[in-house]
Scaffold this motif. Structure first.
Motif, short mmCIF file in Angstrom:
data_model
loop_
_atom_site.label_atom_id
_atom_site.label_comp_id
_atom_site.label_asym_id
_atom_site.label_seq_id
_atom_site.Cartn_x
_atom_site.Cartn_y
_atom_site.Cartn_z
N GLN A 104 0.83 -1.20 0.00
CA GLN A 104 0.00 0.00 0.00
C GLN A 104 0.87 1.25 0.00
O GLN A 104 0.58 2.23 -0.71
CB GLN A 104 -0.93 0.01 1.22
CG GLN A 104 -1.72 1.31 1.34
CD GLN A 104 -2.59 1.36 2.57
OE1 GLN A 104 -3.39 0.47 2.78
NE2 GLN A 104 -2.43 2.40 3.38
N ALA A 105 1.93 1.25 0.80
CA ALA A 105 2.81 2.41 0.88
C ALA A 105 3.50 2.67 -0.45
O ALA A 105 3.71 3.82 -0.85
CB ALA A 105 3.84 2.21 1.98
N ARG A 106 3.86 1.61 -1.16
CA ARG A 106 4.49 1.77 -2.48
C ARG A 106 3.54 2.42 -3.47
O ARG A 106 3.92 3.31 -4.25
CB ARG A 106 4.96 0.41 -2.99
CG ARG A 106 6.18 -0.13 -2.27
CD ARG A 106 6.46 -1.57 -2.63
NE ARG A 106 7.73 -2.04 -2.05
CZ ARG A 106 8.10 -3.30 -1.99
NH1 ARG A 106 7.30 -4.25 -2.47
NH2 ARG A 106 9.26 -3.63 -1.45
N VAL A 107 2.28 1.98 -3.45
CA VAL A 107 1.28 2.58 -4.34
C VAL A 107 1.09 4.06 -3.99
O VAL A 107 1.04 4.93 -4.88
CB VAL A 107 -0.05 1.82 -4.25
CG1 VAL A 107 -1.15 2.58 -5.00
CG2 VAL A 107 0.09 0.41 -4.79
N HIS A 108 0.99 4.35 -2.70
CA HIS A 108 0.81 5.73 -2.25
C HIS A 108 1.97 6.61 -2.71
O HIS A 108 1.76 7.75 -3.13
CB HIS A 108 0.69 5.76 -0.72
CG HIS A 108 0.54 7.13 -0.15
ND1 HIS A 108 -0.63 7.84 -0.21
CD2 HIS A 108 1.43 7.94 0.50
CE1 HIS A 108 -0.47 9.02 0.37
NE2 HIS A 108 0.77 9.10 0.81
N ALA A 109 3.20 6.08 -2.63
CA ALA A 109 4.37 6.85 -3.05
C ALA A 109 4.32 7.17 -4.54
O ALA A 109 4.64 8.30 -4.96
CB ALA A 109 5.64 6.07 -2.71
#
Length: 234
Positions: free
Chosen positions: A85-90
């Motif tokens: 999820q954090a990768r997508v957000h970034a």
């Protein structure tokens, strides 16, 4: 009685037992350490595996973006979901605003997701804590600790997992905010040596770093780890 059977029920003294159980899962995890100075951020994690086991699937260090990464303690499967999820957000941040996501914004997004899983029936809290760190677009280094409850705190140096009490005590004595990256590497290794049982060889730990010079996540190789160990004996 029964207050630990559902995440949505508070006990009479205001406790959410399922969250506390998730925190205990973190305490049983392998030790992870994060330290920062003006020159960058260093992550170090303890590695445990059976003699015939490959390391694939039990990683404790994850890259979120070039300038930000995490070290985890607790359930690795839970961590992978949060990391994805954090990768997508970034990447959404880059596409939307044409700039790298800040370390604080990454941490807040992770903790918002973790908090949601403490107030909905039919789910359980994430049994993992993360040390989120990196170099912000303005060159400032940041390091945050997340909690299964969704809370987070900023640190100069921190440890999580099974050996965290002894590791935090060692860090509180030895850490200096003016340390160079090389000094921070040696500090994290010496801290792990204080808490890891048995022989301390290159197969017992991993180190990753992000420097303010290039703002790039780098996982140290076995050869670099061995050279670091050798330098401690000189």
């Amino acid at each position: 009685m029964g207050y630990d059977r559902a995440i949505t029920i508070f006990s009479p003294d205001g406790r959410l037992f399922q969250v506390e159980y998730a925190i205990e899962a973190v305490r049983q995890g392998t030790t992870a350490i994060g330290v920062k100075s003006k020159d960058g951020v260093i992550f170090a994690v303890e590695k445990r595996r059976l003699p015939l086991q490959e390391y694939i699937g039990s990683e404790k260090l994850f890259k979120i973006d070039d300038h930000v990464g995490v070290a985890i303690a607790g359930l690795t499967a839970d961590a992978r979901t949060l990391v994805d999820q954090a990768r997508v957000h970034a990447q959404v941040n880059v596409l939307s605003y044409n700039e790298k996501v800040s370390i604080l914004e990454t941490t807040r997004d992770l903790c918002d997701q973790m908090q949601l899983y403490t107030q909905n029936a039919g789910v359980r809290p994430f049994g993992v804590s993360l040390l989120v760190g990196g170099v912000d677009p303005d060159n400032g280094t940041k390091l945050f600790l997340t909690d299964p409850s969704g809370a987070f705190w900023g640190y100069h140096a921190c440890a999580i997992g099974n050996g965290s009490p002894a590791a935090r005590e060692y860090l509180s004595k030895e850490y200096n905010p003016d340390m160079s990256l090389e000094e921070l590497k040696k500090l994290t290794i010496n801290t792990l040596k204080e808490v890891v049982e048995g022989d301390f060889e290159t197969d017992r730990f991993e180190i990753a770093m992000i420097s303010t010079e290039d703002k790039l996540w780098k996982l140290l190789s076995v050869e670099e780890n061995q050279a670091l160990l050798d330098s401690l004996e000189e």
